[in-house]
Design an enzyme around this catalytic site. Sequence first.
Site, PDB file in Angstrom:
ATOM      1  N   ASP A  67     -31.654 -29.697  21.852  1.00 57.07           N
ATOM      2  CA  ASP A  67     -33.110 -29.794  21.883  1.00 57.07           C
ATOM      3  C   ASP A  67     -33.591 -30.696  23.014  1.00 57.07           C
ATOM      4  O   ASP A  67     -32.801 -31.412  23.629  1.00 57.07           O
ATOM      5  CB  ASP A  67     -33.650 -30.282  20.528  1.00 57.07           C
ATOM      6  N   ASN A 136     -35.018 -36.310   7.221  1.00 52.73           N
ATOM      7  CA  ASN A 136     -35.647 -35.249   6.413  1.00 52.73           C
ATOM      8  C   ASN A 136     -34.789 -33.988   6.357  1.00 52.73           C
ATOM      9  O   ASN A 136     -35.270 -32.922   5.964  1.00 52.73           O
ATOM     10  CB  ASN A 136     -37.043 -34.912   6.961  1.00 52.73           C
ATOM     11  N   HIS A 138     -33.429 -32.416   8.981  1.00 49.96           N
ATOM     12  CA  HIS A 138     -33.490 -31.498  10.126  1.00 49.96           C
ATOM     13  C   HIS A 138     -32.192 -31.521  10.919  1.00 49.96           C
ATOM     14  O   HIS A 138     -31.489 -32.527  10.979  1.00 49.96           O
ATOM     15  CB  HIS A 138     -34.722 -31.744  11.008  1.00 49.96           C
ATOM     16  N   GLU A 143     -37.313 -28.512  11.808  1.00 49.48           N
ATOM     17  CA  GLU A 143     -37.931 -29.304  10.757  1.00 49.48           C
ATOM     18  C   GLU A 143     -37.958 -28.517   9.442  1.00 49.48           C
ATOM     19  O   GLU A 143     -37.781 -27.291   9.438  1.00 49.48           O
ATOM     20  CB  GLU A 143     -39.356 -29.666  11.188  1.00 49.48           C
TER      21      GLU A 143
HETATM   22  C1  GLP Z   1     -33.372 -36.383  16.521  1.00 48.40           C
HETATM   23  C2  GLP Z   1     -32.549 -35.226  17.089  1.00 48.40           C
HETATM   24  C3  GLP Z   1     -31.449 -34.791  16.147  1.00 48.40           C
HETATM   25  C4  GLP Z   1     -30.699 -35.995  15.609  1.00 48.40           C
HETATM   26  C5  GLP Z   1     -31.657 -36.902  14.857  1.00 48.40           C
HETATM   27  C6  GLP Z   1     -30.988 -38.102  14.232  1.00 48.40           C
HETATM   28  O1  GLP Z   1     -34.415 -35.966  15.729  1.00 48.40           O
HETATM   29  N1  GLP Z   1     -33.349 -34.113  17.434  1.00 48.40           N
HETATM   30  O2  GLP Z   1     -30.582 -33.900  16.832  1.00 48.40           O
HETATM   31  O3  GLP Z   1     -29.660 -35.562  14.759  1.00 48.40           O
HETATM   32  O4  GLP Z   1     -32.638 -37.339  15.781  1.00 48.40           O
HETATM   33  O5  GLP Z   1     -30.958 -39.165  15.137  1.00 48.40           O
HETATM   34  P1  GLP Z   1     -30.013 -40.430  14.970  1.00 48.40           P
HETATM   35  O6  GLP Z   1     -28.643 -39.956  15.297  1.00 48.40           O
HETATM   36  O7  GLP Z   1     -30.508 -41.412  15.982  1.00 48.40           O
HETATM   37  O8  GLP Z   1     -30.150 -40.888  13.571  1.00 48.40           O
END
Ligand code: GLP
Length: 263
Positions: A67, A136, A138, A143
């Site tokens: 993404d 959440n 995702h 989402e």
């Molecule tokens: C973002 C990314 C996800 C990732 C998530 C969790 O929203 N789009 O791909 O898994 O954050 O982030 P973190 O690893 O910092 O908890």
Amino acid sequence: MRIRLTASADHAADLVAHEILTQLRAKPNLVLGLATGSTPIGVYKRLVDAYQTGVASFAKIHTFNLDEYLDLPATHPQSYRFFMQRYLFDAIDIPAAHIHFPPSEGKRLLRRCQRYEMDIQELGGIDIQLLGIGSNGHIGFNEPTSSLRSRTRIKTLTPKTLQDNARFYASHETQPTLAATMGIGTIIDARTILLQAFGQKKAEAIRATVEGPISSYCPGSALQFHEDVTFFLDSEAASLLSMRDYYQQTQRHEEQLRREDRM
Ligand code: GLP
């Protein structure tokens, strides 16, 4: 689904990096699906170490990131392209032309999202998809209520995701509310999926993903359809799973069968 209850985030990163490097040895032109966020950083450190110590070359791999925020330039420190350069690409021998991101700037985004899907197909599909998970549930930026068969497209971020990521933006900066993301269908087409989750704030998302019903309300739960997905969890992220003892037992059995060369 394989559930690995690991001793720590470092232990999980060791296991995930080992899996990637093992597959890379067998297939030097591996196609990797990559994630951002704090969770995969340990894995990227280990891949950089493997390159710098001459253990691995990434010259033939292709990467597809999950993404990217809409309209953040690649030079912006919060853009996922900036993140990937910093934690991985600048420190390994991957050619720039082998690095792919979903389209997040300019016109005709949806048409270019379809092109992104075709680029993945033309390279033979994603061999290993690395994943984290949002609090959440995702995956990527899919989402809650994302279609379980969605493909790469533009998504509006939820207030929860914006709140989780607000800490990365200075008060004068505008936080993007839109992102280009691989779809859930794109993600579950990968041959192998390695998902890491650490800390108490991921515990409910992991419970819903692993032991909850399959529902677009928890996008991670779509992984229950996948035939080769492994969850690498620390004790906090695993703390709400009701079958922890069973997962430990299956892990012991698998290790034993491997030792006996019966797998
Ligand atoms: C973002 C990314 C996800 C990732 C998530 C969790 O929203 N789009 O791909 O898994 O954050 O982030 P973190 O690893 O910092 O908890």
